[in-house]
Design an enzyme around this catalytic site. Sequence first.
Site, PDB file in Angstrom:
ATOM      1  N   LEU A  19      59.423  29.819  42.524  1.00 41.88           N
ATOM      2  CA  LEU A  19      59.598  30.988  43.385  1.00 41.88           C
ATOM      3  C   LEU A  19      58.297  31.346  44.096  1.00 41.88           C
ATOM      4  CD1 LEU A  19      61.554  33.345  44.211  1.00 41.88           C
ATOM      5  CD2 LEU A  19      60.478  34.652  42.359  1.00 41.88           C
ATOM      6  N   ASP A  59      63.512  16.405  40.852  1.00 42.38           N
ATOM      7  CA  ASP A  59      62.197  17.061  40.988  1.00 42.38           C
ATOM      8  C   ASP A  59      62.298  18.584  40.937  1.00 42.38           C
ATOM      9  OD1 ASP A  59      60.901  14.500  41.523  1.00 42.38           O
ATOM     10  OD2 ASP A  59      61.862  14.616  43.486  1.00 42.38           O
ATOM     11  N   GLU A  60      63.325  19.107  40.263  1.00 47.02           N
ATOM     12  CA  GLU A  60      63.538  20.555  40.252  1.00 47.02           C
ATOM     13  C   GLU A  60      62.656  21.292  39.252  1.00 47.02           C
ATOM     14  OE1 GLU A  60      67.594  18.535  40.992  1.00 47.02           O
ATOM     15  OE2 GLU A  60      66.011  18.379  39.479  1.00 47.02           O
ATOM     16  N   GLY A  61      61.970  20.563  38.396  1.00 47.79           N
ATOM     17  CA  GLY A  61      61.157  21.209  37.371  1.00 47.79           C
ATOM     18  C   GLY A  61      61.807  21.179  36.005  1.00 47.79           C
ATOM     19  N   LYS A  62      62.625  20.160  35.766  1.00 49.09           N
ATOM     20  CA  LYS A  62      63.326  20.054  34.469  1.00 49.09           C
ATOM     21  C   LYS A  62      62.353  19.920  33.318  1.00 49.09           C
ATOM     22  CE  LYS A  62      65.711  16.541  35.959  1.00 49.09           C
ATOM     23  NZ  LYS A  62      65.323  16.610  37.381  1.00 49.09           N
ATOM     24  N   GLY A  82      59.712  11.598  36.723  1.00 47.61           N
ATOM     25  CA  GLY A  82      58.379  12.139  36.463  1.00 47.61           C
ATOM     26  C   GLY A  82      58.478  13.606  36.117  1.00 47.61           C
ATOM     27  N   HIS A  83      58.370  13.937  34.844  1.00 45.07           N
ATOM     28  CA  HIS A  83      58.472  15.323  34.401  1.00 45.07           C
ATOM     29  C   HIS A  83      57.072  15.860  34.119  1.00 45.07           C
ATOM     30  CE1 HIS A  83      62.922  14.759  32.992  1.00 45.07           C
ATOM     31  NE2 HIS A  83      62.751  14.672  34.291  1.00 45.07           N
ATOM     32  N   GLN A 131      66.242  12.744  37.293  1.00 50.88           N
ATOM     33  CA  GLN A 131      66.765  12.898  38.654  1.00 50.88           C
ATOM     34  C   GLN A 131      67.633  14.165  38.766  1.00 50.88           C
ATOM     35  OE1 GLN A 131      67.283   9.402  37.238  1.00 50.88           O
ATOM     36  NE2 GLN A 131      65.176   9.153  37.874  1.00 50.88           N
TER      37      GLN A 131
END
Length: 432
Positions: free
Chosen positions: A330, A13-16, A40-41, A222
């Site tokens: 950020l 869920d890092e924003g890939k 889920g992107h 993931q």
Amino acid sequence: MPNLVVVGAQWGDEGKGKIVDLLTSHFDIVARYQGGHNAGHTVIVEGKKFVLHLIPSGILHPRKSCVIGNGVVIDLAALKQEIEMLAAAGISCAGRLFVSTRCHLILDYHRAVESADETRRGDRRIGTTQRGIGPAYEDKIGRRGLRICDLLFPENLRARLEINLREKERQSPGEERRISVSRLQEQTVALAGELAPYFADTSLLLNRAMDEGKHVLFEGAQGTLLDVDHGTYPFVTASNATAGGACSGTGVGPTRIDGVIGIVKAYTTRVGEGPFPTELRGETCNAIRERGHEYGASTGRPRRCGWFDAVVANYARMINHLDSLAVTKLDVLDTLAELRICTGYRYKGKLLDSFPPDAEVLEHCEPEYVTLPGWQQPTVGIREFDLLPSLARDYLQRLSDLTQCEISIISTGPDRMETIFRSGGERLHFCS
């Protein structure tokens, strides 16, 4: 950089999705190498939101090709639904999406088994999405899985489905009795017929494209800490989400990969069960969750939120041999008066010198923190590093120092344009 892997460097869920979408214009093909429709992107383009689960977010660029590699497990109904969703938004996958015929299939009985398995675990449940991903990978490793290429021989399909259903009944008595073999066979063959134009030998396609000088962006689902080998086992996904999975998951040799970029949030989140040393509770957690819209794109589950964990990021840097970091969200931290960064773990009073492999140990680790002042100024939409508040720049520099990794991309909002590119991106040659 001709061929690049984008990998999550936390618990997913890092924003890939956004970063892949941003970088796609500099590549010819985007290839997904593991996971299933549990990913889920989310990508926002000119105010329009797209949530993709199987198809790489590069599909939003009209002239780019996308590959779903052999390391991905496929629910054909979910794939069809996603193609139709994109078509309704005016985005055609025809002639641009290629799905490996070596992909293993997720079938109805996989979901039934996973649901029963999670129930049996009780307090030790994994917290899966219950979409059948893990059981499909279990069948793959157990050498009883069904692949897309097996559907080319429908006369053999019924016998294999019957064998698998009997095995699942043995594992979870009563769970699969509602599943009709005839109906399952009929539905699977019908879906395969509809989706047949997308099926291809994608390993051959990718290697030929590279031979012709085309550039490939590899996308994982993931994150590193959910990798089945290197993550916080057993609270992990069932495949290799790390950069190494890009090779086995697409059929491309490791010497063809030129670099790896890791994606981290400016804080940390986790979905599901398992240890999470920097987890927050209470007002600060709620503030981050609401500002960051931290709810699962696939399930809607609220994400657990915590401070940035440099121990996790350093471990991910090592495992993936990261060239640089992309820091997302950020702007979510804009309102906080004080920020903390985890710099180490203590276990039974002893400072650990490496990331512990045992989940029980990690569960009882006490994080050590450095505290920094928050900038308490808006950063949303800023596109130049020098325009960030000085305290935000200080925070990012501290992240870079603690992770021993330069920061090449900074996301200051969900939209494609709300992004800062730095010198690291130029060095990696994926920025113009």
